[in-house]
Every structure is written in structure tokens, then in C-alpha cells.
Design an enzyme around this catalytic site. Structure first.
Site, PDB file in Angstrom:
ATOM      1  N   HIS A  85       6.733  -7.862   2.775  1.00 35.88           N
ATOM      2  CA  HIS A  85       5.888  -8.425   3.840  1.00 35.88           C
ATOM      3  C   HIS A  85       4.701  -9.107   3.603  1.00 35.88           C
ATOM      4  O   HIS A  85       4.458 -10.024   4.265  1.00 35.88           O
ATOM      5  CB  HIS A  85       5.365  -6.936   4.492  1.00 35.88           C
ATOM      6  CG  HIS A  85       6.604  -6.450   5.282  1.00 35.88           C
ATOM      7  ND1 HIS A  85       6.534  -5.329   6.213  1.00 35.88           N
ATOM      8  CD2 HIS A  85       8.049  -6.872   5.548  1.00 35.88           C
ATOM      9  CE1 HIS A  85       7.580  -4.858   6.756  1.00 35.88           C
ATOM     10  NE2 HIS A  85       8.677  -5.644   6.315  1.00 35.88           N
ATOM     11  N   TYR A  95       3.152  -5.415  13.950  1.00 32.28           N
ATOM     12  CA  TYR A  95       3.703  -4.371  14.139  1.00 32.28           C
ATOM     13  C   TYR A  95       3.838  -4.002  15.457  1.00 32.28           C
ATOM     14  O   TYR A  95       4.907  -3.035  15.992  1.00 32.28           O
ATOM     15  CB  TYR A  95       3.365  -3.319  13.249  1.00 32.28           C
ATOM     16  CG  TYR A  95       3.434  -3.410  11.852  1.00 32.28           C
ATOM     17  CD1 TYR A  95       4.490  -2.604  11.330  1.00 32.28           C
ATOM     18  CD2 TYR A  95       2.900  -4.046  11.154  1.00 32.28           C
ATOM     19  CE1 TYR A  95       4.938  -2.697   9.995  1.00 32.28           C
ATOM     20  CE2 TYR A  95       3.200  -4.269   9.538  1.00 32.28           C
ATOM     21  CZ  TYR A  95       4.262  -3.651   9.148  1.00 32.28           C
ATOM     22  OH  TYR A  95       4.673  -3.452   7.980  1.00 32.28           O
ATOM     23  N   GLU A 137      -0.041  -2.568   3.154  1.00 32.12           N
ATOM     24  CA  GLU A 137      -0.081  -4.076   2.862  1.00 32.12           C
ATOM     25  C   GLU A 137      -1.733  -4.648   3.111  1.00 32.12           C
ATOM     26  O   GLU A 137      -1.914  -5.546   2.364  1.00 32.12           O
ATOM     27  CB  GLU A 137       0.517  -4.799   4.348  1.00 32.12           C
ATOM     28  CG  GLU A 137       2.080  -4.643   4.019  1.00 32.12           C
ATOM     29  CD  GLU A 137       2.921  -4.529   5.246  1.00 32.12           C
ATOM     30  OE1 GLU A 137       2.348  -4.985   6.288  1.00 32.12           O
ATOM     31  OE2 GLU A 137       4.107  -4.154   5.142  1.00 32.12           O
ATOM     32  N   GLY A 269      19.175 -15.751 -12.753  1.00 32.31           N
ATOM     33  CA  GLY A 269      18.440 -14.369 -12.880  1.00 32.31           C
ATOM     34  C   GLY A 269      17.752 -14.323 -14.408  1.00 32.31           C
ATOM     35  O   GLY A 269      16.863 -13.609 -14.603  1.00 32.31           O
ATOM     36  N   VAL A 383      16.170  -7.662  -7.584  1.00 36.56           N
ATOM     37  CA  VAL A 383      17.269  -8.093  -6.821  1.00 36.56           C
ATOM     38  C   VAL A 383      16.937  -9.348  -6.023  1.00 36.56           C
ATOM     39  O   VAL A 383      15.781  -9.149  -5.353  1.00 36.56           O
ATOM     40  CB  VAL A 383      17.769  -6.768  -5.920  1.00 36.56           C
ATOM     41  CG1 VAL A 383      18.765  -7.408  -5.053  1.00 36.56           C
ATOM     42  CG2 VAL A 383      18.241  -5.452  -6.824  1.00 36.56           C
TER      43      VAL A 383
END
Length: 390
Positions: A85, A95, A137, A269, A383
Site C-alpha cells: 500500500h 479507507y 502504513e 527474477g 513474488v
């Protein structure tokens, strides 16, 4: 805090979420991005179109409902979400917008089953999660802003130089347009890059690993994904063009210990491995390192000279390359890396393993390494994109 009755109501929705979670999140995104189109600049439009974001959110909502009585289980996932985020500029005030559309979507998708009590329970559950994420955050944004040379949100950078690494990969050296300094970074971290995509008239963010960085320059190395909007836009840019960057973030970083290190990557990667390997060569040159890379052929090995330089600077390092395609004469191919190759290339069970590449590649080798005797806590993976290893 949720009441016991509210907890039971949230838990009661688990079967529905398992069966209809993607339908719910698909409805939610459509509703929110229609009602608040300014948020379209935050979300990955390709993942929206392909359904990845809807599936990822459905899995997250289900996990939250399943663990509503033991939220500590979700703390690692909360950290990952907070980091993501912060790299795309999510702010606390958003939010409220998300919560409003989520609760309305539950009502509209579930119909009469969405009683007032159920909506109140999910409102409390969402409020609890939102508070946790907003706090996490906020701490990240504060740390970024307080760091020497740091910032939070988006900062303009000018493309100082572009280097073609191979047919579909380019490296971009980026310098702050404001002329200010840059913070230190930890090898393996990434930045978000935001560019304006003309075809969809949207600013779009994407995450790219930092392959090199100093006090004046950030370098990212980008593969042009077929039909990729941001990678395509970047590959079409010239020196002097301006993009926006988030501050460096990411927890896929080298473990500081004396254990051997194995860097195992495929395709693009390789990018986080390059900075990790360079840091090892500079800081712990006596460390035992095994660098294993899988690509199509010699023409598809980006940053090869840097990898070879780092390996040459470490007496205990070795480089092993596996080519998956042959040239016309068939002289390049030596097969895909398999578990049977582990011992031959010097991969030991006592090493720290860093894996990055296509999800199928990582899942295959994680399972193989576990069977090889490597403890799960010594297998570290990154990932790219939305989703996980499930």
C-alpha cells in the site's frame, strides 16, 4: 473490538466467502472504481482486467474471516499489505471510501442474507483491520520521510541513462529531479514507478527491484512484458524523461549470518539477486555463495557482467547457468534446473536460500528444497505482482 456475537456472524460468512468471494470482490471493485474513479490511478489496471486483484482480495477477506479470533496469524500478511500500500500511495483517508463500498457490496451481493446485524459485524471487523493497516502504513511513511534523503508518497525522477541489457530488458538509471540526495537502501528492496499510460489515460504504478543505488541514483532493470502497459511505456521513454518513484521498501533482504547463501532465480527474477550478490562481494567476500540462474539462452541473461564480476571477487562463490532453449545448432541447451542437480552445483541444506522467478518455478523449488532437507525458515522468496504461492 468486536463483540462475541459479531465474531460469530463474521465466522458464519466463511462458507459464503469460499464459494462467492471472487464474485463479491469483483462487484466491489466495479462499484468502487465507478463511484470513485480517482482511485483507478492506484490500482493495477492489468491485474483488474485479468481478475488477479479480485482473486487476491477475495483470498485476503476469506483469511481474515477464518482467523477473526486469532488475528496474530495474519500479522506477516498485514506487513506485506502495508508495504504494498505504501509503494502505491494508499492513504488513511481512502479507507473510509473502501469500507463504504465494501459494506454496500456485501449488501448487494448477499441480498436478504445481509442482515443489519451482519453488516454491523463486518463494519466492526473492517474498522478493526483498517485501524491496524493505517497504523502500520503511518509508521512506514514516517520512517521513509524521516530518513536522510527520504520521502513518502511520489517523487519525480529524471531518466539519466538507459542501457539495453538484452532483447527485452533495459536498465534505467534515475536521478531525483529536485536534485536532492537519496536514502540508503537494503539489497533486495524495490520501488514503485508511476508513469502516465496514454492508452488508458491513467497514471499507473508498478513495482521494480532496485538493481543498484547510491546517494544520487537509483537503477531499475525492467523486462518489457508482452502487452505490458507500464513496462511498454518505460521501454519507449528516452533519457531526460520524468517518472515518479516511491521510496525503497521490501523485506526480501539477505539474512546477516555466516551461513552459505544460494541465490536461485529465473528470468527477470534475477533482479533482486544482483544487488544481494554485489553486497555480499563488497561486505563479506569470504562468504560461500552459489548463484544459480535459469534463462532461455546466453542472449537472455541480463546484468551478466555484473554477476560474473561479483562472483569473481569471492573465492567461495560459484556461478551455474541453466539454458532452457537451444540455438539452431542445439549447442546451448543443458536443461532445466531439477532437484537432482542440487548436490552437483553445491547447494547444501545448511544454506540460506533466496528464490525469485515465475511462481511455478518458486513453488517447485521450494517443495524440492524442503524435501532436500532445507528448513522452511531458510527459504526466502519474492513474488512479483499480485497474489501469493497458494
Amino acid at each position: 473490538m468486536l463483540t462475541p456475537a459479531q465474531i460469530e456472524l463474521v465466522k458464519a460468512t466463511v462458507p459464503v466467502l469460499r464459494e462467492h468471494g471472487v464474485a463479491l470482490t469483483t462487484h466491489f471493485y466495479k462499484r468502487m472504481l465507478s463511484g470513485n474513479p480517482e482511485l483507478r490511478h492506484i490500482f493495477n489496471s492489468a491485474h483488474q482486467a485479468g481478475g488477479k486483484q479480485q482473486k487476491a482480495l477475495a483470498a485476503a477477506v476469506l483469511a481474515y474471516a477464518e482467523n477473526i479470533e486469532n488475528l496474530a496469524v495474519l500479522l506477516p500478511a498485514v506487513r506485506q499489505i502495508a508495504v504494498k500500500h505504501c509503494t502505491i500511495g494508499v492513504r488513511a483517508e481512502q479507507y473510509g471510501i473502501v469500507g463504504r463500498h465494501l459494506l454496500a457490496s456485501i449488501k448487494e451481493v448477499l441480498g436478504d442474507a445481509a442482515t443489519d446485524e451482519l453488516i454491523d459485524a463486518w463494519a466492526a471487523a473492517y474498522g478493526l483491520l483498517a485501524d491496524v493497516l493505517i497504523k502500520a502504513e503511518g509508521e512506514i511513511y514516517s520512517q521513509q520521510a524521516m530518513a536522510d534523503g527520504g520521502w513518502s508518497g511520489w517523487r519525480p525522477f529524471r531518466i539519466a541513462s538507459i542501457k539495453e541489457e538484452c532483447a527485452d530488458v533495459k536498465s534505467f538509471c534515475l536521478t531525483p529531479a529536485d536534485g536532492g540526495p537519496l536514502p540508503s537502501f537494503v539489497p533486495g528492496q524495490f520501488v514503485s514507478v508511476r508513469v502516465f499510460v496514454k492508452e488508458i489515460s491513467l497514471a499507473q504504478p508498478r513495482q521494480y527491484t532496485i538493481t543498484a543505488m547510491d546517494s544520487a541514483m537509483v537503477r531499475i532493470t525492467v523486462r518489457h512484458v508482452p502487452s505490458g502497459r507500464v513496462s511498454g511505456a518505460l521501454h519507449g521513454m528516452r533519457e531526460g524523461d520524468v517518472v515518479e518513484l516511491s521510496a525503497p521498501l521490501g523485506d526480501f533482504n539477505p539474512v546477516q549470518n555466516d551461513a552459505p547463501a544460494v541465490f536461485l532465480s529465473a528470468g527477470i527474477g534475477i533482479t533482486p539477486m544482483v544487488s544481494m550478490l554485489a553486497a555480499a562481494a563488497a561486505g563479506t567476500p569470504d562468504k560461500k555463495v552459489c548463484f544459480v540462474y535459469v534463462c532461455r539462452g546466453p542472449e537472455s541473461f541480463p546484468l551478466r557482467a555484473e554477476v560474473e564480476k561479483s562472483v569473481a571477487a569471492m573465492p567461495g562463490a560459484a556461478l551455474h547457468v541453466f539454458y532452457t532453449r537451444s540455438d539452431a545448432a542445439g549447442c546451448f541447451k543443458n536443461g532445466r534446473l531439477a532437484a537432482a542437480d542440487y548436490a552437483a552445483v553445491g547447494m547444501s541444506a545448511d544454506a540460506e536460500y533466496y528464490i525469485c522467478g515465475p511462481v511455478s518455478f518458486m513453488a517447485e523449488h521450494r517443495q524440492a528444497l524442503l524435501a532436500y532437507g532445507v528448513p522452511a525458515e531458510r527459504i526466502h522468496m519474492e513474488v512479483f505482482g499480485t497474489g501469493d504461492m497458494a
